[in-house]
Write a protein that holds these residues in place. Structure first.
Motif, PDB file in Angstrom:
ATOM      1  N   LEU A 594      36.766  66.007  27.765  1.00  0.00           N
ATOM      2  CA  LEU A 594      37.570  65.911  28.984  1.00  0.00           C
ATOM      3  C   LEU A 594      37.513  67.208  29.795  1.00  0.00           C
ATOM      4  CD1 LEU A 594      40.788  64.169  27.558  1.00  0.00           C
ATOM      5  CD2 LEU A 594      38.847  63.090  28.699  1.00  0.00           C
ATOM      6  N   LEU A 595      37.437  68.338  29.118  1.00  0.00           N
ATOM      7  CA  LEU A 595      37.477  69.627  29.801  1.00  0.00           C
ATOM      8  C   LEU A 595      36.152  70.026  30.442  1.00  0.00           C
ATOM      9  CD1 LEU A 595      39.684  71.662  27.297  1.00  0.00           C
ATOM     10  CD2 LEU A 595      40.344  70.778  29.538  1.00  0.00           C
ATOM     11  N   VAL A 596      35.044  69.426  30.002  1.00  0.00           N
ATOM     12  CA  VAL A 596      33.750  69.844  30.572  1.00  0.00           C
ATOM     13  C   VAL A 596      32.978  68.700  31.231  1.00  0.00           C
ATOM     14  CG1 VAL A 596      33.516  71.751  28.957  1.00  0.00           C
ATOM     15  CG2 VAL A 596      32.531  69.549  28.360  1.00  0.00           C
ATOM     16  N   ASN A 597      33.391  67.449  31.004  1.00  0.00           N
ATOM     17  CA  ASN A 597      32.594  66.324  31.516  1.00  0.00           C
ATOM     18  C   ASN A 597      33.375  65.328  32.360  1.00  0.00           C
ATOM     19  OD1 ASN A 597      30.072  67.041  30.282  1.00  0.00           O
ATOM     20  ND2 ASN A 597      30.927  66.383  28.314  1.00  0.00           N
ATOM     21  N   SER A 598      34.598  65.676  32.792  1.00  0.00           N
ATOM     22  CA  SER A 598      35.393  64.731  33.581  1.00  0.00           C
ATOM     23  C   SER A 598      34.736  64.453  34.931  1.00  0.00           C
ATOM     24  CB  SER A 598      36.810  65.270  33.793  1.00  0.00           C
ATOM     25  OG  SER A 598      37.583  65.116  32.626  1.00  0.00           O
ATOM     26  N   THR A 599      34.950  63.219  35.423  1.00  0.00           N
ATOM     27  CA  THR A 599      34.269  62.793  36.653  1.00  0.00           C
ATOM     28  C   THR A 599      35.220  62.500  37.819  1.00  0.00           C
ATOM     29  OG1 THR A 599      34.294  60.512  35.797  1.00  0.00           O
ATOM     30  CG2 THR A 599      32.292  61.830  35.424  1.00  0.00           C
ATOM     31  N   PHE A 600      36.509  62.350  37.583  1.00  0.00           N
ATOM     32  CA  PHE A 600      37.518  62.138  38.627  1.00  0.00           C
ATOM     33  C   PHE A 600      37.163  60.981  39.574  1.00  0.00           C
ATOM     34  CE2 PHE A 600      37.193  66.732  37.687  1.00  0.00           C
ATOM     35  CZ  PHE A 600      38.382  66.874  36.983  1.00  0.00           C
ATOM     36  N   PRO A 601      37.163  59.745  39.060  1.00  0.00           N
ATOM     37  CA  PRO A 601      36.814  58.594  39.909  1.00  0.00           C
ATOM     38  C   PRO A 601      37.695  58.520  41.152  1.00  0.00           C
ATOM     39  CG  PRO A 601      36.950  57.960  37.594  1.00  0.00           C
ATOM     40  CD  PRO A 601      37.485  59.350  37.678  1.00  0.00           C
ATOM     41  N   GLU A 602      37.070  58.160  42.259  1.00  0.00           N
ATOM     42  CA  GLU A 602      37.774  58.098  43.546  1.00  0.00           C
ATOM     43  C   GLU A 602      38.967  57.142  43.494  1.00  0.00           C
ATOM     44  OE1 GLU A 602      38.551  59.450  47.122  1.00  0.00           O
ATOM     45  OE2 GLU A 602      36.474  59.833  46.531  1.00  0.00           O
ATOM     46  N   ASN A 603      38.785  55.981  42.825  1.00  0.00           N
ATOM     47  CA  ASN A 603      39.883  55.007  42.791  1.00  0.00           C
ATOM     48  C   ASN A 603      41.065  55.530  41.975  1.00  0.00           C
ATOM     49  OD1 ASN A 603      38.394  54.745  40.322  1.00  0.00           O
ATOM     50  ND2 ASN A 603      39.365  52.753  39.983  1.00  0.00           N
ATOM     51  N   GLU A 604      40.789  56.346  40.935  1.00  0.00           N
ATOM     52  CA  GLU A 604      41.877  56.918  40.145  1.00  0.00           C
ATOM     53  C   GLU A 604      42.621  57.976  40.950  1.00  0.00           C
ATOM     54  OE1 GLU A 604      43.077  56.007  37.337  1.00  0.00           O
ATOM     55  OE2 GLU A 604      41.550  54.557  36.743  1.00  0.00           O
ATOM     56  N   LEU A 605      41.902  58.732  41.766  1.00  0.00           N
ATOM     57  CA  LEU A 605      42.544  59.714  42.634  1.00  0.00           C
ATOM     58  C   LEU A 605      43.493  59.007  43.601  1.00  0.00           C
ATOM     59  CD1 LEU A 605      42.936  62.485  43.961  1.00  0.00           C
ATOM     60  CD2 LEU A 605      40.828  62.069  45.255  1.00  0.00           C
ATOM     61  N   THR A 606      43.033  57.932  44.192  1.00  0.00           N
ATOM     62  CA  THR A 606      43.872  57.182  45.143  1.00  0.00           C
ATOM     63  C   THR A 606      45.118  56.620  44.463  1.00  0.00           C
ATOM     64  OG1 THR A 606      41.891  56.577  46.404  1.00  0.00           O
ATOM     65  CG2 THR A 606      43.884  55.286  46.793  1.00  0.00           C
ATOM     66  N   LYS A 607      44.922  56.027  43.273  1.00  0.00           N
ATOM     67  CA  LYS A 607      46.066  55.451  42.546  1.00  0.00           C
ATOM     68  C   LYS A 607      47.081  56.520  42.163  1.00  0.00           C
ATOM     69  CE  LYS A 607      43.831  53.433  39.264  1.00  0.00           C
ATOM     70  NZ  LYS A 607      43.640  52.761  37.968  1.00  0.00           N
ATOM     71  N   THR A 608      46.587  57.655  41.681  1.00  0.00           N
ATOM     72  CA  THR A 608      47.483  58.718  41.238  1.00  0.00           C
ATOM     73  C   THR A 608      48.301  59.276  42.393  1.00  0.00           C
ATOM     74  OG1 THR A 608      45.992  59.316  39.426  1.00  0.00           O
ATOM     75  CG2 THR A 608      47.600  60.966  40.102  1.00  0.00           C
ATOM     76  N   ILE A 609      47.664  59.502  43.509  1.00  0.00           N
ATOM     77  CA  ILE A 609      48.375  60.015  44.676  1.00  0.00           C
ATOM     78  C   ILE A 609      49.398  58.995  45.165  1.00  0.00           C
ATOM     79  CG2 ILE A 609      48.117  60.657  47.110  1.00  0.00           C
ATOM     80  CD1 ILE A 609      45.495  62.026  46.328  1.00  0.00           C
ATOM     81  N   THR A 610      49.013  57.728  45.171  1.00  0.00           N
ATOM     82  CA  THR A 610      49.955  56.675  45.582  1.00  0.00           C
ATOM     83  C   THR A 610      51.163  56.636  44.665  1.00  0.00           C
ATOM     84  OG1 THR A 610      48.162  55.323  46.489  1.00  0.00           O
ATOM     85  CG2 THR A 610      50.232  54.202  46.001  1.00  0.00           C
ATOM     86  N   ASP A 611      50.910  56.745  43.356  1.00  0.00           N
ATOM     87  CA  ASP A 611      51.998  56.725  42.376  1.00  0.00           C
ATOM     88  C   ASP A 611      52.916  57.934  42.564  1.00  0.00           C
ATOM     89  OD1 ASP A 611      53.514  55.848  40.233  1.00  0.00           O
ATOM     90  OD2 ASP A 611      52.242  56.805  38.732  1.00  0.00           O
ATOM     91  N   TYR A 612      52.330  59.129  42.702  1.00  0.00           N
ATOM     92  CA  TYR A 612      53.121  60.343  42.915  1.00  0.00           C
ATOM     93  C   TYR A 612      53.963  60.228  44.179  1.00  0.00           C
ATOM     94  CZ  TYR A 612      51.791  63.884  39.439  1.00  0.00           C
ATOM     95  OH  TYR A 612      51.678  64.624  38.299  1.00  0.00           O
ATOM     96  N   ASN A 613      53.335  59.777  45.262  1.00  0.00           N
ATOM     97  CA  ASN A 613      54.041  59.735  46.533  1.00  0.00           C
ATOM     98  C   ASN A 613      55.107  58.648  46.572  1.00  0.00           C
ATOM     99  OD1 ASN A 613      52.720  61.925  47.520  1.00  0.00           O
ATOM    100  ND2 ASN A 613      51.349  60.805  48.882  1.00  0.00           N
ATOM    101  N   THR A 614      54.872  57.562  45.861  1.00  0.00           N
ATOM    102  CA  THR A 614      55.915  56.538  45.775  1.00  0.00           C
ATOM    103  C   THR A 614      57.162  57.099  45.098  1.00  0.00           C
ATOM    104  OG1 THR A 614      54.277  54.759  45.672  1.00  0.00           O
ATOM    105  CG2 THR A 614      56.493  54.253  44.879  1.00  0.00           C
TER     106      THR A 614
END
Length: 910
Positions: A594-614
């Protein structure tokens, strides 16, 4: 699964209580041993459970009464909960309960829910603490004073607690759906009760309720942790064995909720800042075989990222988040789904989208993979609780309330045996629209209605009486909670990149292993304007790597009964790992990936921000969120780009919306690294293999950004009283802050520590501020103080807080400032110093029995060079203090002329 305190069942009137007479002390009678839980009983009906664990340095005494809101009758709504508050007042024989708890230190609490009420105390293990706890619980079982004068003060406190809950849209919606779903059964009533009933009940009426249910034949006593079993039995016989069995017989509750005959709807219109949808299905008692299958179905439907409902609603961004839970209940329970959505969504359209997806649940063809994944997660949770003996003993409260302590083992066994056919059956049986509460009533014909399942006491006895459980696990070795023993069992090491670690050799129940790492990174210049990026990045580290999907990562961690959590704050990436000895190596390999090979999928970024902002949108007008944000903003005016800047809630929302995937990737590649990291691991591990595992995980992980410790700027606080109006909010918050310069190496630090204890932080609600606001005047549900004195800089502060009804703002402001002024003018007394010193020492000893405290001490030592002995040194310095020194230091650093105060609430209310 989420739990919220809500409701209860039927009260059966029995008439007057027979007089209870004392009898001779009696030795408890041994009944059975189920997987290390030893059951005893007394002839007066008291049930006793002993759960010894020599690896603990603490013990817990937990007493569970089979009375909750389910037992309340007309005009009694909230009485069980109100009585719980009153039992912390005083008894005829021992006197002031809160003062005694405060003097003893440790942790104590009481809770009330649908089927039960419990009281527990956690103390460092000793015969004296055990004896005192048992004597106290036996005394307040029958001898609570329940004075009208105490009740008059407690009304405002309980009402304030009620009002805090009324500010939470999700909680209020859940309560309204429950009250609509239950036509007759008391599970539809909130445990905290009716505000009118709470305010009008008399002490004499409350005493009748108390004398009816607070009796040995209606209670289960639990002792767990490290204790002398023979002495425990002796004390139980001495104090509880002397209580006579009451002559009254408790009538059984008999109300069964009828089968629902059509989908119900409720629409709630009131003040709030978030949009929520809820749906409830009637299910079964905890004792029923279907309960385990329904719990597994919850995981299959809502888990992130594999859940069917999660994929249909959250993955597609139709909603921000979804959760579900099924409470552990004596009578037919329920399954509740909670959905949050952002403010740009239409809540009525979303309600129908949710109903449409729920209608598909019975038709889904579930797979073996679905079932195995759910079983792994539930078993992981069960074993995690079981292997923390103190928490396990408290967790038994719910299971005992559901009918019998062995039901937890039976539930686990049922989970282990689940098949996809079981899941398919319960999905088809219970997920019918006519068994659901979301909206208005619609007549229909020929419905196959779901009836409530009833379990009689005789059926429960037949189900549990011959249950033996699984083979006993071996007993864990004792571990003394002391700095000297910590040092004796600590092995230090350094990885090839310079990261430091400590291995604490301690056998933990079940072979458990825990780890805590802190990775300081970068510098103030390189981190400028990137705080929000770091926060979101930490939440996305488990969403996929170059070789594994998010689902594969989560599935494997569940199969290994392990968890990995990241967080980023300031300039530190923190990592917490919870696993087992046999899984430690593989889990750390996953962490390394996780610390050296994470890819940060675009859809996960969108979901996480939506969840945080909600979530943040729901806090836009929350008094508590605003109060603690604004007090920080008023006392520390950093530029917006600084990592020390405190953003408003709206600023956080706006900042998260702007984050791009490329920023995460750049932060990950240039900022993060482990070369300045520190960490501690606790468990029964070998030093050599642990070193190799950590080297493989972190040894070559380095940051491209030079590390320099960022230090905050000192801002002198100014005298200020500022109001923030939050219209139509039932609760309000007051807080005040004073800044000063001090480090933990300061000669004045020990004296200020104990001064804070006496003024607002120490004891069990017995420090001056909470005593005045809550106990004497009843104008605040919670009040107190805290301070922060850092290790690496001298930017320190002291802060008080109070939660209140908006109409009590003037009274709270006056009382708080009067108590501070009185302390500054007259000082503290010798008695106050001695009393708080004792409780402070006991609390520190209790804390030292916690594995996370041990890891935190080791990490602080590795990162900042603070000797472990400083823990004991501080205690020695505090013990040597004279009251004149404490008073002098208080006057030196605390001044009302420098206090910044913030008040947030609807102060236009009359």
């Amino acid at each position: 699964m989420k739990k919220v305190l809500l409701s209860g069942i039927l009260y059966c009137s029995l008439g007057l209580m027979s007089t209870v007479y004392a009898q001779k002390a009696e030795a408890p009678k041994y009944i059975t041993n189920v997987e290390g839980t030893k059951e005893y009983t007394l002839s007066n009906g008291l049930k006793i459970l002993l759960i010894p664990d020599a690896s603990q340095s603490n013990m817990v005494v937990n007493i569970v009464y089979n009375v909750g809101s389910r037992h309340e009758g007309y005009g009694e709504k909230g009485m069980a909960h109100l009585l719980e508050h009153m039992l912390f007042k005083s008894t005829k024989n021992l006197g002031d309960i809160k003062k005694m708890l405060s003097d003893k230190g440790g942790n104590a609490n009481g809770t009330t829910w649908l089927d039960r009420t419990n009281y527990y105390e956690i103390f460092p293990s000793s015969d004296e603490n055990l004896k005192w706890s048992l004597e106290m619980e036996a005394d307040r079982m029958l001898n609570a004073t329940i004075l009208q004068t105490d009740l008059d003060k407690e009304f405002s406190v309980v009402r304030n607690e009620f009002e805090i809950g009324e500010n939470n849209p999700d909680r209020v919606l859940t309560e309204r759906i429950l009250s609509t779903a239950y036509l007759w059964h008391n599970y539809g009533n909130s445990t905290i009760g009716s505000k009118e009933d709470i305010e009008r009940v008399k002490a004499s009426t409350l005493r009748v309720f108390y004398e009816k249910y607070y009796q040995p034949d209606n209670a289960t006593l639990i002792i767990a942790g490290k204790f002398d079993e023979q002495k425990a039995l002796q004390y139980i016989g001495q104090y509880f064995g002397a209580l006579a069995k009451p002559k009254r017989v408790l009538a059984k509750t008999y109300t069964i909720e009828p089968a629902q005959d059509g989908e119900k709807f409720v629409e709630l219109n009131r003040a709030g800042d978030s949009k929520n949808v809820g749906a409830l299905y009637h299910t079964v008692p905890y004792a029923d075989k279907d309960y385990a299958a329904l719990d597994a179905l919850i995981e299959i439907l809502t888990s992130d990222p594999s859940g069917y409902l999660y994929k249909a609603l959250v993955e597609t961004q139709k909603v921000s988040s979804i959760y579900a839970w099924q409470p552990t209940l004596r009578d037919a329970s329920f399954m509740y789904f909670g959905v949050a959505l952002s403010n740009d969504k239409d809540v009525k359209v979303t309600k129908d989208l949710v109903r449409t997806e729920l209608d598909k649940v019975g038709a889904i063809k579930y797979t073996d993979e679905d079932v195995n994944r759910a079983k792994a997660k539930i078993i992981k949770q069960i074993e995690s609780v079981k292997n923390n003996t103190i928490n396990y003993a408290i967790n038994l409260t719910e299971i005992i309330g559901a009918g019998d302590y062995r039901l937890g083992n039976i539930y686990r066994d049922a989970v282990e045996k689940l098949t996809k056919e079981d899941i398919q059956r319960v999905a088809e049986k219970y997920f019918r629209s006519n068994n659901r509460t979301v909206g208005i009533f619609i007549p229909s014909k020929d419905e196959q209605r779901v009836k409530s399942i009833e379990y009689t006491d005789e059926q429960l006895v037949a189900l549990t009486k011959d249950y033996k459980g699984k083979a006993l696990e071996k007993e864990t070795a004792a571990f003394e909670a002391s700095i000297s023993n910590l040092k004796k069992n600590l092995t230090e090491g350094t990885l090839s990149n310079g990261a430091k670690y400590g291995l604490i050799k301690k056998e933990i129940k079940g072979g458990k292993v825990q780890a805590s790492f802190v990775f300081p990174v970068s510098n103030e210049k390189d981190l400028a304007g990137k705080s929000d990026v770091g926060t979101i990045l930490a939440q996305l580290l488990k969403t996929g790597t170059k070789t594994k999907t998010k689902e594969q990562i989560q599935d494997r961690l569940d199969q290994l009964k392990s968890s990995v959590n990241f967080n980023f704050s300031g300039q530190n990436l923190s990592l917490n790992v919870n696993t087992y000895k046999e899984s430690f190596k593989e889990v750390m390999e996953i962490v390394g990936d996780l610390l050296v090979n994470s890819t940060f999928p675009e859809n996960e970024l969108t979901k996480t921000i939506t969840d945080y902002n909600t979530y943040l949108e729901s806090s836009l007008n929350d008094p508590q969120a605003i109060a603690f944000t604004e007090i920080s903003r008023q006392t520390a005016k950093y530029p917006k780009e600084s990592i020390f800047y405190t953003a408003t809630v709206q600023e956080q929302i706006d900042a998260y919306k702007k984050i791009k995937q490329s920023e995460l990737v750049d932060f990950y590649a240039t900022i993060l690294g482990g070369n300045n990291g520190v960490g501690s691991v606790i468990g029964e591990l070998e030093a050599k293999s642990t070193a190799e595992i950590l080297e493989n995980a972190f040894g070559k992980w380095t940051s491209k950004s030079k590390y320099e410790l960022a230090k905050p700027t000192y801002f002198d606080s100014q005298k200020l009283d500022k109001d923030y109006i939050t219209p139509d909010k039932e609760n309000a918050v007051a807080t005040g802050k004073i800044s000063f310069k001090m480090t933990r190496n300061s000669a004045d630090y020990p004296a200020l520590v104990i001064a804070n204890e006496i003024l607002g932080s120490g004891g069990f609600l017995t420090a001056r501020i909470p005593m005045r606001l809550r106990e004497k005047e009843g104008i605040s549900y919670g009040a107190g103080s805290f301070m922060e004195v850092p290790i690496t800089n001298d930017v320190a502060f002291w802060e008080y807080y109070a939660f209140l009804n908006p109409t009590k703002k003037g009274a709270v402001e006056t009382a708080t400032k009067e108590e501070i002024a009185k302390a500054l003018k007259d000082g503290f007394t010798e008695e106050e110093l001695n009393t708080n010193l004792k409780s402070w020492q006991n609390e520190r000893k209790t804390r030292l029995g916690n594995d996370y405290t041990l890891m935190s001490l080791v990490n602080t030592y590795l990162q900042f060079g603070v000797p472990l002995e400083d823990y004991d040194t501080l205690e020695s310095k505090v013990k040597a203090l004279k009251v004149q020194e404490v008073n002098s230091v208080l006057k030196k650093y605390i001044s009302l002329d420098k206090m910044t105060s913030v008040y947030v609430g609807d102060f236009n209310k009359k």
